[in-house]
Enzyme design. Sequence first.
Site, PDB file in Angstrom:
ATOM      1  CE1 TYR A  67      -4.116  -1.555  -0.297  1.00 28.19           C
ATOM      2  CE2 TYR A  67      -3.650  -2.656   1.779  1.00 28.19           C
ATOM      3  CZ  TYR A  67      -4.441  -2.502   0.650  1.00 28.19           C
ATOM      4  OH  TYR A  67      -5.557  -3.278   0.477  1.00 28.19           O
ATOM      5  CG  PHE A  75      -7.467   5.846   3.431  1.00 32.14           C
ATOM      6  CD1 PHE A  75      -6.742   4.797   2.889  1.00 32.14           C
ATOM      7  CD2 PHE A  75      -7.805   6.913   2.607  1.00 32.14           C
ATOM      8  CE1 PHE A  75      -6.364   4.802   1.550  1.00 32.14           C
ATOM      9  CE2 PHE A  75      -7.424   6.927   1.266  1.00 32.14           C
ATOM     10  CZ  PHE A  75      -6.705   5.866   0.741  1.00 32.14           C
ATOM     11  CG  HIS A 133      -5.645  -5.338  -3.806  1.00 35.11           C
ATOM     12  ND1 HIS A 133      -5.430  -3.984  -3.905  1.00 35.11           N
ATOM     13  CD2 HIS A 133      -4.776  -5.919  -4.681  1.00 35.11           C
ATOM     14  CE1 HIS A 133      -4.456  -3.761  -4.783  1.00 35.11           C
ATOM     15  NE2 HIS A 133      -4.043  -4.927  -5.268  1.00 35.11           N
TER      16      HIS A 133
HETATM   17  P1  DAT Z   1      -9.145  -0.036  -4.689  1.00 38.85           P
HETATM   18  O1  DAT Z   1      -9.014  -1.050  -3.574  1.00 38.85           O
HETATM   19  O2  DAT Z   1     -10.544  -0.007  -5.238  1.00 38.85           O
HETATM   20  O3  DAT Z   1      -8.092  -0.167  -5.749  1.00 38.85           O
HETATM   21  P2  DAT Z   1      -7.626   2.276  -3.716  1.00 38.85           P
HETATM   22  O4  DAT Z   1      -6.428   1.632  -4.339  1.00 38.85           O
HETATM   23  O5  DAT Z   1      -7.922   3.676  -4.092  1.00 38.85           O
HETATM   24  O6  DAT Z   1      -8.947   1.408  -3.993  1.00 38.85           O
HETATM   25  O7  DAT Z   1      -7.504   2.217  -2.135  1.00 38.85           O
HETATM   26  C1  DAT Z   1      -6.951   1.070  -1.498  1.00 38.85           C
HETATM   27  C2  DAT Z   1      -7.799   0.745  -0.301  1.00 38.85           C
HETATM   28  O8  DAT Z   1      -7.748   1.813   0.635  1.00 38.85           O
HETATM   29  C3  DAT Z   1      -9.288   0.579  -0.604  1.00 38.85           C
HETATM   30  O9  DAT Z   1      -9.609  -0.709  -1.021  1.00 38.85           O
HETATM   31  C4  DAT Z   1      -9.923   0.925   0.720  1.00 38.85           C
HETATM   32  C5  DAT Z   1      -8.992   1.972   1.286  1.00 38.85           C
HETATM   33  N1  DAT Z   1      -9.502   3.324   0.976  1.00 38.85           N
HETATM   34  C6  DAT Z   1      -9.427   3.975  -0.190  1.00 38.85           C
HETATM   35  N2  DAT Z   1      -9.986   5.183  -0.132  1.00 38.85           N
HETATM   36  C7  DAT Z   1     -10.431   5.302   1.145  1.00 38.85           C
HETATM   37  C8  DAT Z   1     -11.113   6.315   1.867  1.00 38.85           C
HETATM   38  N3  DAT Z   1     -11.447   7.464   1.286  1.00 38.85           N
HETATM   39  N4  DAT Z   1     -11.411   6.072   3.163  1.00 38.85           N
HETATM   40  C9  DAT Z   1     -11.087   4.917   3.757  1.00 38.85           C
HETATM   41  N5  DAT Z   1     -10.434   3.920   3.141  1.00 38.85           N
HETATM   42  C10 DAT Z   1     -10.119   4.106   1.855  1.00 38.85           C
HETATM   43 MG    MG Z   2      -6.024   0.090  -5.625  1.00 37.34          MG
END
Ligand code: DAT
Ligand code: MG
Length: 168
Positions: A67, A75, A133
């Site tokens: 991550y 977050f 994921h």
């Molecule tokens: P995805 O899992 O759809 O690829 P991402 O890569 O933008 O989404 O984010 C990784 C993870 O982080 C996501 O599955 C959940 C968490 N996340 C993302 N945006 C968030 C937010 N605004 N508040 C809380 N958790 C969040």
């Molecule tokens: Mg993602």
Amino acid sequence: VRGSPTYPRRGLKEGCQLVQKSLVLLKPDAVQRGLVGELISRLERRGLKLVGMKLLQVDEALAGRHYGEHVDRSFYRGLVDFITSSPTVALVWEADNAIILVRQTMGETDPGKSPTGTIRGDLGINIGRNLVHGSDSPESAQREIDLFFQPQEVLVYERNLDPWITES
Ligand code: DAT
Ligand code: MG
């Protein structure tokens, strides 16, 4: 992705469809809720080919690498605490256009904005407990697969029903 040792057979096909891999994680909420079979089943039924699978405890270091792009987000801490809180299932799926197929099957990041019929739309409520994921690009997939799997743990094999799933 091209030239990677995990892509020994097929590359660009007629119609310019690219065989891709996607790293999928069934997050601790999915494992705790007993949804591992359901989620694997949904991806299998889509037609994706399973080429890697393991149950593991993600530690702080692996969570940080996986991550890393989110390290400055508010977050981030909650995300790392969540993914390290209980076992996770890591999967590698292969198909033409696997990246988009997996993300369609998962739904939107926020389950509350995910259409019915998707994993997150059918089974989730909260963005912080969104079950799965899936890699967001072929480059991310290769990076993430390398984090979770040794090269020999991603298998190359023939699936006899492939001609009934993809025309090639
Ligand atoms: P995805 O899992 O759809 O690829 P991402 O890569 O933008 O989404 O984010 C990784 C993870 O982080 C996501 O599955 C959940 C968490 N996340 C993302 N945006 C968030 C937010 N605004 N508040 C809380 N958790 C969040
Ligand atoms: Mg993602």
